[in-house]
Design a protein around this motif. Structure first.
Motif, mmCIF file in Angstrom:
data_model
loop_
_atom_site.group_PDB
_atom_site.id
_atom_site.type_symbol
_atom_site.label_atom_id
_atom_site.label_comp_id
_atom_site.label_asym_id
_atom_site.label_seq_id
_atom_site.Cartn_x
_atom_site.Cartn_y
_atom_site.Cartn_z
ATOM 1 N N ILE A 175 1.188 -1.592 0.232
ATOM 2 C CA ILE A 175 0.232 -0.019 0.165
ATOM 3 C C ILE A 175 1.349 0.812 0.048
ATOM 4 O O ILE A 175 0.545 2.412 0.623
ATOM 5 C CB ILE A 175 -0.707 -0.030 1.278
ATOM 6 C CG1 ILE A 175 -0.636 0.192 2.463
ATOM 7 C CG2 ILE A 175 -1.642 -0.743 1.131
ATOM 8 C CD1 ILE A 175 -1.165 0.166 4.012
ATOM 9 N N LYS A 176 2.710 1.050 -0.414
ATOM 10 C CA LYS A 176 2.761 2.254 -0.235
ATOM 11 C C LYS A 176 2.719 3.051 1.103
ATOM 12 O O LYS A 176 2.650 4.909 0.458
ATOM 13 C CB LYS A 176 2.986 3.201 -2.235
ATOM 14 C CG LYS A 176 3.551 1.962 -2.706
ATOM 15 C CD LYS A 176 4.293 2.054 -4.141
ATOM 16 C CE LYS A 176 4.398 1.144 -4.864
ATOM 17 N NZ LYS A 176 5.417 0.284 -4.680
ATOM 18 N N PRO A 177 3.268 2.521 1.885
ATOM 19 C CA PRO A 177 2.878 3.823 3.262
ATOM 20 C C PRO A 177 3.717 5.060 3.120
ATOM 21 O O PRO A 177 5.062 4.591 2.577
ATOM 22 C CB PRO A 177 3.466 3.135 4.290
ATOM 23 C CG PRO A 177 3.365 1.511 3.973
ATOM 24 C CD PRO A 177 3.437 1.844 3.000
ATOM 25 N N LYS A 178 3.547 5.933 4.167
ATOM 26 C CA LYS A 178 4.753 6.706 4.537
ATOM 27 C C LYS A 178 5.149 6.782 5.472
ATOM 28 O O LYS A 178 6.506 6.964 5.042
ATOM 29 C CB LYS A 178 4.209 8.353 4.417
ATOM 30 C CG LYS A 178 3.375 8.884 3.261
ATOM 31 C CD LYS A 178 2.937 10.247 3.630
ATOM 32 C CE LYS A 178 2.217 11.036 2.448
ATOM 33 N NZ LYS A 178 0.939 11.385 2.700
ATOM 34 N N VAL A 179 4.862 5.948 6.687
ATOM 35 C CA VAL A 179 4.993 5.560 7.211
ATOM 36 C C VAL A 179 4.924 4.224 7.554
ATOM 37 O O VAL A 179 3.625 3.541 7.572
ATOM 38 C CB VAL A 179 4.851 6.168 9.174
ATOM 39 C CG1 VAL A 179 5.598 5.455 10.124
ATOM 40 C CG2 VAL A 179 5.072 7.589 8.631
ATOM 41 N N LEU A 180 5.856 2.644 7.703
ATOM 42 C CA LEU A 180 5.913 1.257 8.081
ATOM 43 C C LEU A 180 6.175 1.937 9.595
ATOM 44 O O LEU A 180 6.672 1.657 10.481
ATOM 45 C CB LEU A 180 6.258 0.625 8.044
ATOM 46 C CG LEU A 180 6.071 -0.805 7.272
ATOM 47 C CD1 LEU A 180 5.095 -0.533 6.553
ATOM 48 C CD2 LEU A 180 7.277 -1.114 6.676
ATOM 49 N N LEU A 181 4.525 1.349 10.062
ATOM 50 C CA LEU A 181 4.964 1.069 11.555
ATOM 51 C C LEU A 181 4.751 -0.906 12.394
ATOM 52 O O LEU A 181 3.835 -1.244 12.010
ATOM 53 C CB LEU A 181 2.964 1.339 12.622
ATOM 54 C CG LEU A 181 4.019 2.703 12.434
ATOM 55 C CD1 LEU A 181 1.639 3.045 12.590
ATOM 56 C CD2 LEU A 181 4.324 3.818 12.879
ATOM 57 N N LEU A 182 5.228 -1.252 12.849
ATOM 58 C CA LEU A 182 5.858 -2.614 13.152
ATOM 59 C C LEU A 182 6.025 -3.172 14.649
ATOM 60 O O LEU A 182 6.411 -2.478 15.176
ATOM 61 C CB LEU A 182 7.287 -3.479 12.507
ATOM 62 C CG LEU A 182 7.201 -2.423 10.790
ATOM 63 C CD1 LEU A 182 8.387 -2.044 11.059
ATOM 64 C CD2 LEU A 182 7.763 -4.082 9.840
ATOM 65 N N ASP A 183 5.267 -3.570 15.703
ATOM 66 C CA ASP A 183 4.529 -4.281 16.560
ATOM 67 C C ASP A 183 5.145 -4.859 16.769
ATOM 68 O O ASP A 183 4.231 -6.040 16.806
ATOM 69 C CB ASP A 183 3.515 -4.211 17.050
ATOM 70 C CG ASP A 183 3.564 -3.503 18.634
ATOM 71 O OD1 ASP A 183 4.660 -4.241 19.310
ATOM 72 O OD2 ASP A 183 2.156 -3.443 18.904
ATOM 73 N N GLU A 184 6.448 -5.503 17.203
ATOM 74 C CA GLU A 184 6.706 -6.865 17.075
ATOM 75 C C GLU A 184 6.620 -8.132 16.506
ATOM 76 O O GLU A 184 6.271 -8.567 16.670
ATOM 77 C CB GLU A 184 6.789 -7.199 19.306
ATOM 78 C CG GLU A 184 7.409 -6.303 19.607
ATOM 79 C CD GLU A 184 7.562 -7.214 21.767
ATOM 80 O OE1 GLU A 184 7.209 -8.429 21.691
ATOM 81 O OE2 GLU A 184 7.069 -6.366 22.203
ATOM 82 N N PRO A 185 7.009 -8.161 15.277
ATOM 83 C CA PRO A 185 6.306 -8.369 14.289
ATOM 84 C C PRO A 185 6.292 -9.512 14.078
ATOM 85 O O PRO A 185 6.405 -10.235 13.721
ATOM 86 C CB PRO A 185 6.422 -7.986 13.157
ATOM 87 C CG PRO A 185 8.117 -7.108 13.115
ATOM 88 C CD PRO A 185 7.487 -6.941 14.315
ATOM 89 N N PHE A 186 7.669 -9.972 14.450
ATOM 90 C CA PHE A 186 8.438 -11.168 14.991
ATOM 91 C C PHE A 186 8.826 -11.918 15.980
ATOM 92 O O PHE A 186 8.815 -13.124 16.362
ATOM 93 C CB PHE A 186 9.853 -11.326 13.925
ATOM 94 C CG PHE A 186 9.670 -10.552 12.716
ATOM 95 C CD1 PHE A 186 8.842 -10.682 11.699
ATOM 96 C CD2 PHE A 186 10.933 -9.840 13.026
ATOM 97 C CE1 PHE A 186 8.644 -9.928 11.187
ATOM 98 C CE2 PHE A 186 10.665 -8.690 11.161
ATOM 99 C CZ PHE A 186 9.877 -9.451 10.348
ATOM 100 N N GLY A 187 8.047 -11.198 17.423
ATOM 101 C CA GLY A 187 7.776 -11.882 18.561
ATOM 102 C C GLY A 187 7.686 -13.269 18.409
ATOM 103 O O GLY A 187 7.971 -14.491 19.612
ATOM 104 N N MET A 188 6.268 -13.564 17.631
ATOM 105 C CA MET A 188 5.902 -14.926 17.838
ATOM 106 C C MET A 188 6.631 -16.436 17.138
ATOM 107 O O MET A 188 6.244 -17.429 16.814
ATOM 108 C CB MET A 188 4.475 -15.119 17.778
ATOM 109 C CG MET A 188 3.320 -14.450 18.547
ATOM 110 S SD MET A 188 2.184 -13.542 17.847
ATOM 111 C CE MET A 188 0.709 -14.948 17.533
#
Ligand SMILES: Nc1ncnc2c1ncn2[C@@H]1O[C@H](COP(=O)(O)OP(=O)(O)O)[C@@H](O)[C@H]1O
Ligand SMILES: [Mg+2]
Lengths: 276, 368
Positions: A175-188
């Protein structure tokens, strides 16, 4: 105060007349978050100031429960702001929007859709004027980038956790965002899969250079991915405690970084912060 | 090979490994585990059916004896020894006029089942003959713009079943059309949910009889001078109103409890309301909606019989009622035939819904 650290490069002027340094993509000013609880208000964040430059990859570490998720979901617009403000390219945010893509901790795919449909859900929304073929091409391109060329038509519920999170990455970048927010995406994920996904993430990021803010509890991950690691103090009233620039050149390889002298210096810095 | 997988899947959908086990018997691949399965899934059910029929037979027999003895004793006390002997002889001879009227035995029920079937064939033949006879006249009448002459004879048992099925599907459809949209709307809005809650709580437990009377009051007036089949209309509307509540409640619950992560995704992507409902909320609440629809269908079938009976609209319910009032020698066994048919159809309808429910649920382990 914080402007001191920035190489002032006056450019874009916001609608409200304030002149912002053009290199600032994301600006959190005196951010505050209060959760009302039965025992009275709980101030999670207070006077939190953070600026993220265009094209910068920032990782955030801090003790569990200090308010990292709270901060990120406020940037995403999914959580109301109690005080201060957040702006993207000098424009104050109003609620959530596809200019701030989110990769959640759980993959959050629609299990009844195929991986392609999941990515298309966003692409269709962001590129409404493109033809159907163009949109499908975009979705397929990003799925290929995350190594899922053979799973376009697999139901999300049939994919492993790691595969699902790959779709999550593809969906966010597509979706070509301006900002990418990642919340512990690999934590699991298990550590092997985590390494794989870090490589995929950084590879696709190297191409797109989307400004990224990523929460992690893994110090090595924080160093490997980031241009700058931001350390949050423990709550209540958490704020930014310290930041550390990571001066490894890109593209990076895990091996080169592990052999770099600075690596252990950085690592020690972060661990010292967390242990105090 | 592919076929056998499909069959396995189908039997799993149907919720029983019975067919699968039978299949492995016929393909000759009986192993130890299969044999155990065979015992458990084939022999045990068959044995339990046999035991059931045996108990029924004995129960019916002793009830018969009690009733017979009572008749003989009554004759003895009221009319003396001679009458009692005559009664005894009459009962033993199997004469229709003096048979004890009680729970019929399995054999009697089986006989009635065959009678009903023959009756159906006879009526069908009649109908066909009638149609042929009136074909030319009806064609003429149609050409003249008159209504054709229709068969007005007694409906057969199978006709009654078909009528009941028609009514139950009409009622189910009505419930679906009313309950799903309202459920969605209520589920989407917290305010609406709390304002509709008391209404649902009050109407949900209302008995089918009351719904019937209410619908009767309204439909009677509305269809006063129309030609429409008001008995059918009344019964299917009552069925729908009675049975729609589980679907309404489940739909509202499903829509209201969509995973927060999905809602967040929809928010981040700024999906419009329509897209949000069609692509996120509805698919994720489908399993719950179908659970509701499954309950609705079985409730529909259950109340239908009572409603037909009360509304005197044609169908299995009125068949049962007429047989009960009729009091002929085989009326009781016909009622029991109807009972098995009602139960069997109810079971099939439920299996049908379960199959659909399993197909729409995206979580493989859902729905049993
Ligand atoms: N909706 C909420 N209501 C009340 N307290 C909350 C809520 N969400 C989070 N908190 C509290 O705020 C603090 C920060 O939570 P969170 O942002 O999830 O921390 P982190 O992501 O850093 O582990 C925690 O103490 C948590 O219990
Ligand atoms: Mg968190």
């Amino acid at each position: 105060m914080h402007t001191k650290t920035i190489n002032n490069n006056i450019g874009i002027s916001a609608e409200n007349g304030i002149v912002y340094p053009s290199k600032i993509m994301l600006d959190l000013v005196d951010l505050k978050k209060v959760y009302p609880t039965p025992k009275g208000d709980y101030v999670v964040l207070k006077d939190l100031n953070l600026q993220v430059m265009k094209g910068e990859f920032v990782t955030i570490i801090g003790h569990s429960g200090c308010g990292k998720t709270t901060m990120l979901s406020m940037i995403a617009g999914l959580n109301a702001i109690s005080g201060g403000n957040i702006s993207v390219l000098g424009k104050q945010i109003k609620g959530p929007g596809p200019d701030r893509g989110v990769i959640f901790q759980s993959p959050s795919l629609m299990p009844w859709m195929t991986s392609l449909q999941n990515v298309l859900l966003g692409v269709n929304q962001v590129f409404p004027h493109a033809t159907k073929t163009q949109r499908t091409d975009i979705a397929k391109y990003y799925l290929q980038k995350v190594g899922l060329e053979s799973a376009f038509h697999k139901k999300a519920s049939e994919l492993s956790q790691g595969m699902q999170q790959r779709v999550g990455i593809a969906r966010a970048f597509a979706i070509k965002p301006k900002v990418l927010l990642l919340d512990e995406p690999f934590g699991m994920l298990d550590s092997l899969t985590r390494g794989e996904l870090q490589d995929i993430l950084i590879e696709i990021w190297n191409k797109e250079k989307i400004t990224a803010v990523m929460i992690t509890h893994d110090v090595d991950e924080a160093i490997f991915l980031a241009d700058r690691v931001v350390m949050m103090t423990s709550g209540p009233e958490a704020k930014i405690g310290d930041t550390l620039n990571i001066d490894f050149e890109r593209p990076r390889t895990r091996k080169a970084i592990l052999e770099h002298d600075n690596y252990y210096k950085y690592r020690k810095h972060l661990i010292d912060f967390l242990e105090h | 090979m592919k076929q056998s997988i499909a069959l396995g899947k189908l039997t799993k959908f149907m919720g029983s490994g019975f067919l699968g086990t039978l299949k492995s018997i016929f393909t000759g691949k009986i192993e130890k585990e299969d044999f155990k399965n065979f015992l458990r899934k084939v022999m045990v059910p068959i044995a339990s059916i046999l035991i059931f029929i045996g108990l029924w037979h004995m129960g019916a027999k002793s009830l018969y004896t009690i009733e017979a003895n009572y008749k003989i004793e009554k004759a003895l006390s009221e009319q003396g020894q001679q009458a009692a002997d005559a009664m005894k002889a009459c009962i033993a001879s199997g004469d229709v006029s003096c048979q004890p009227n009680t729970l019929p035995s399995p054999a009697q029920v089986w006989a009635s089942y065959k009678t009903l079937l023959q009756d159906h064939y006879a009526i069908r033949a009649n109908k066909k003959a009638f149609k042929e006879k009136t074909a030319t006249i009806n064609a003429e009448r149609l050409a003249e713009g008159k209504n054709p002459i229709t068969y007005t004879g007694r409906p057969s048992f199978v006709d009654q079943i078909l009528t009941s099925l028609k009514t139950v599907f009409a009622g189910f459809l009505l419930a679906f059309i009313i309950a799903v949209p309202i459920g969605i709307v209520i589920g989407l809005s917290k305010t609406l949910r709390s304002s509709a809650n008391w209404l649902i709580q009050i109407f949900k437990p209302v008995s089918p009889v009351v719904w019937l009377l209410l619908v009767f009051m309204i439909v009677k007036t509305l269809t006063k001078d129309s030609q429409s089949d008001s008995a059918f209309i009344i019964s299917f509307i009552s069925v729908g109103l009675c049975a729609m509540w589980p679907t309404l409640v489940n739909t509202a619950m499903g829509v209201a409890s969509v995973d927060k992560d999905y809602i967040n995704v929809a928010k981040v992507l700024k999906l419009g309301t329509f897209k949000k409902v069609y692509q996120v909320i509805l698919p994720s609440s489908l399993p719950l909606i179908f659970t509701g629809l499954r309950i609705t269908l079985s409730v529909s079938w259950m109340v239908l019989i009572a409603i037909e009976l009360l509304a005197q609209s044609p169908g299995l319910g009125s068949f049962v009622w007429e047989e009960f009032q009729n009091g002929a020698i085989d009326s009781n066994s016909k009622i029991i035939v109807a009972m098995f048919v009602i139960g069997g159809i109810g079971f099939l309808l439920d299996r049908m819904m379960l199959t659909i429910q399993n197909m729409v649920s995206f979580n493989k382990n859902d729905g049993v």
